[in-house]
Each structure stands twice: as C-alpha cells, then as structure tokens.
Design an enzyme around this catalytic site. Structure first.
Site, PDB file in Angstrom:
ATOM      1  N   ASP A 155       9.630  -1.624 -17.085  1.00 54.32           N
ATOM      2  CA  ASP A 155       8.180  -1.415 -17.040  1.00 54.32           C
ATOM      3  C   ASP A 155       7.834   0.052 -17.294  1.00 54.32           C
ATOM      4  OD1 ASP A 155       5.589  -2.504 -16.807  1.00 54.32           O
ATOM      5  OD2 ASP A 155       5.412  -1.699 -14.783  1.00 54.32           O
ATOM      6  N   VAL A 162       0.848  -1.183   0.000  1.00 55.81           N
ATOM      7  CA  VAL A 162       0.000   0.000   0.000  1.00 55.81           C
ATOM      8  C   VAL A 162       0.889   1.240   0.000  1.00 55.81           C
ATOM      9  CG1 VAL A 162      -1.910   1.158   1.178  1.00 55.81           C
ATOM     10  CG2 VAL A 162      -1.644  -1.315   1.393  1.00 55.81           C
ATOM     11  N   VAL A 163       0.406   2.310  -0.652  1.00 58.90           N
ATOM     12  CA  VAL A 163       1.132   3.576  -0.691  1.00 58.90           C
ATOM     13  C   VAL A 163       0.330   4.629   0.069  1.00 58.90           C
ATOM     14  CG1 VAL A 163       2.196   5.329  -2.145  1.00 58.90           C
ATOM     15  CG2 VAL A 163       2.031   2.983  -2.966  1.00 58.90           C
ATOM     16  N   LYS A 171       5.741   3.616   0.705  1.00 56.96           N
ATOM     17  CA  LYS A 171       5.271   2.302   0.269  1.00 56.96           C
ATOM     18  C   LYS A 171       5.591   1.308   1.374  1.00 56.96           C
ATOM     19  CE  LYS A 171       5.825   2.718  -4.757  1.00 56.96           C
ATOM     20  NZ  LYS A 171       6.471   2.134  -5.951  1.00 56.96           N
TER      21      LYS A 171
END
Length: 420
Positions: free
Chosen positions: A269, A157-158, A173
C-alpha cells in the site's frame, strides 16, 4: 439427534445457467475473485463474448460478499437489475453474460471475526482537519500520557503521547473496543505486530512496543514523525526542483522497500499518504509508514479499505495483478506503486483517473496508463522513462528490484543535473 451447527461462516455460489451450470463453489475464508474470460481471471465460467475479459469482482469475506462490476460491456445484474456494486444476500441471483449463479450464505453461530477483526496496524488512518473529529474516549495507557488524537479509521485511533519516563513524544495506535469483540482479532493483531516490530530501518517508521491495555485493547507504540506538507512544497517548486525533490523522496522510500523486500515483506500500500516527510536540518527526509495494511485487508476482508472512498485512493496505486489476486502480491507491486507516487508528485495527477471504483478497476485492468508527458510536457525524458518502466502492465517489464529503480533515480536527485 440434532447435528451440531457449523463452526464457520461460508458463502456458496451455485451456477444455474451457462456453460458451467451445476458447478458449486464454497468459500469459508476471505477471497477476492475476478470473473471473466481472461486467463488471468480466477473464475472463467464462460468463453462467450457476452462475458467480458474482466467482468466483475467478488469480494468474499464470510458471511459477507459483495460484487463490483468492472465496466463490463453487458453489465452485471443482481436479481435482474444492473448494478455497479452491491452487497449480496442468500437467494440473490447474479447474472454475468450468459451465466447465472445463486448465492447462499451460512452464518457462524459464534461472533463473526470477518469484518471486524481487521487490525489497526497498517490501516490507513485519516489525518485530522479542523472539522474532523472522532468521538472516542482518551485511553489510559500505563507509562504514557496521551495528549491528543491525530488520526482515525473505523478500526482504530492514533494518538500523540509522551513516554512518562523520558518525555519522548510517540504515536500510539489503539484498536477501538468494538473491533476487539473476538479473541481472534487480538491474535491477528499480535501476528501483525510481530512483523512490524521486525522492521528496523532508518527509512521506515520505527515500531517501539506492542502491548494490551487493562481492557485488553491492543496498541502499538511508534516513533512520532513531525511531518511537513511535501505536497505544498512540490506544488510551489519549479519543474526542475519538483523533479529533484520527488526523486529524492522516492530514492529514500525505495531504500526502505529494498530492506523490507529482503526480509520477504511486501508493503502492498505504497502511496503518498504513507510517506511521512520531515525536515532534518535543512534537508527533507522521509519514512515509510503503515506496513501490513494489505495483509490485514486480505486476512480480514471488509476493513476500512473496502469502502468506496478509501479504496479509490488505494486502487490508484495498485498494479493489475494485485487487483486480480492481492494475496500473492510480490515486491514488483511496491515498485509499481512507487512509480505511481513519482508520477503523482511531479504531475499532481494519476495514470488512471475515474470517479467510480468499478470504472477505475476496469481502466487499470484493460487500458493503457495516461503518459505523464500529457500532463507535464517538459518533464525530463529520463524521469519520464523511469516512471513508464515502473508502471508497466507486465511484471517482467518493470524494474526487477527496488534497488534497481533506486539506482536509476539517483542521478536525478542532484541539483546540477541537466534535464535530458
């Protein structure tokens, strides 16, 4: 005396029919294998034309293994049933062309660290919409006041937080508790953090600190970027302005990639959701986020990115060689992805569009990209040519470096440039 149970999980494939009958393959680490007739395929089990050039893909992360058909002519079957994608179990029989193989899965007696050891560093986090939520207690992090959650994934989760000593706004994070069920997960996070903390460049989101909470949950503190929706800005702009803005964004991204590549770090990415655009005065600036995602995906196997919804977004920006063997991604993979980003920002479309993962993989491996001129007939020829070169199928035909592509794009960032 009883023998000790094996220390590691393993996946064993035994070829029972076809030219390679009797061949046994065992995997104890994560590996992606393309099966097919092509010389580029890792497993060439048959020269028979019933076996497509790129027939199917095995995603192996012991004790888990999945098979994805790549749009093969004769299909991929599991226990006699034609499939598009399937998770495999011990005893399953897979048929590809004239070849059959059986699957045996050996489980580790210790808690598996394959699918849940993926770290949150670099994992593509879903940004919140008004209806998104993730039921996770707000963590207590010494020295910070956590304000709200701004993104999440199955790995972590951020949050937006403030450093108590300076009132500086930061992003944190943190790995979810269920992910950290094995000490190897924390060690992987440490290794990834060491890489991310090396990247200190104005075009890359800065990582500030890495620590463990009192509950031994790893977390990474990063600078907070107050983003603007650059897609809306591009959509509202005229074509000349859209091309100029898109070129300006990508010139800055390529500057960050050039720096990372010199450190022998490949992003793997690059895509629009990892480009954080913000305003500095009247100018748009950009920082590249989420370095390390692909490395985590390679090491950890079935992370966020192996789910159908997530992988489609990532696949669209992957060159063929990264799909075939993503462990050995080179800087030219990032150049290809940068070209797809530019294509998407100007046209709102993608070079390869498909509804299903297998279909999209098959298109990237076997077909030519749709020319951007089909979507944007009036695009300046110079930018169209840059995109074509960046997303060439053959690595040798692309720009050799991020710096070379950046230099080619620079003239198109100027407002006075005439469309040629």
């Amino acid at each position: 005396m009883k023998s000790k149970p094996p220390n590691t999980a393993a996946v064993t494939l035994k070829v029972t029919e076809g030219p390679s009958a009797g061949r046994v393959l065992q995997y104890t680490n994560h590996q992606t294998c393309i099966l097919g007739r092509s010389k580029e395929a890792q497993l060439r089990l048959s020269p028979n034309r019933q076996f497509s050039r790129f027939h199917c893909r095995l995603e192996i992360s012991p004790p888990e293994v999945a098979v994805v058909d790549l749009g093969s002519t004769n299909g991929t079957k599991v226990n006699g049933q034609r499939i598009e994608t399937a998770m495999l179990a011990t005893g399953d029989e897979v048929t590809v062309g004239d070849t059959k193989f059986t699957v045996t899965i050996q489980h580790s007696p210790e808690p598996s660290s394959s699918s849940h050891d993926a770290t949150v560093i670099g994992v593509a986090m879903k940004r919140h919409t008004d209806h998104d939520s993730f039921d996770e207690p707000v963590p207590q992090i010494p020295g910070y006041t956590v304000e709200r959650q701004i993104g999440f994934g199955s790995m972590g989760v951020v949050y937006v937080a403030r450093r108590n000593a300076t009132n500086e706004k930061v992003a944190i994070k943190i790995v979810r508790p269920l992910v950290c069920t094995h000490k190897k997960a924390i060690e992987k996070f440490r290794r990834e953090a060491a890489i991310v903390l090396r990247l200190q460049h104005k075009r890359i989101v800065k990582s500030l600190d890495f620590r463990l909470t009192e509950d031994l949950l790893p977390y990474l503190v990063m600078e907070y970027i107050d983003e603007v929706d650059f897609r809306e800005l591009l959509a509202a702009a005229t074509l000349p302005d859209r091309c100029r803005m898109a070129a300006g964004i990508m010139v800055r991204v390529l500057e960050g990639l050039q720096y990372a590549h010199k450190l022998e770090i490949v992003h793997r990415d690059v895509k629009p959701t990892n480009l954080l655009v913000y305003k500095a005065g009247r100018k748009l600036q950009v920082k590249l986020a989420d370095f390390g995602l692909a490395k985590n995906f390679i090491d950890a196997g079935f992370s966020d990115c192996s789910t159908s919804n997530e992988i489609c977004g990532t696949l669209a920006y992957m060159p063929p060689e990264q799909i075939i063997d993503c462990r050995h991604a080179k800087p030219t993979c990032d150049i290809y992805a940068a070209g797809v980003c530019l294509y998407n920002m100007i046209s709102g479309r993608l070079p390869f569009e498909a509804d299903m993962v297998a279909q999209q993989i098959s298109m990237i491996l076997n077909t030519e990209a749709i020319s951007i001129t089909q979507h944007v007939p009036d695009i300046p020829k110079g930018i169209a040519n840059i995109i074509v070169r960046a997303i060439e199928r053959e690595v040798a035909d692309r720009y050799a470096t991020a710096g070379e592509m950046r230099e080619a794009l620079l003239p198109f960032t100027k407002r006075t440039r005439r469309s040629t």
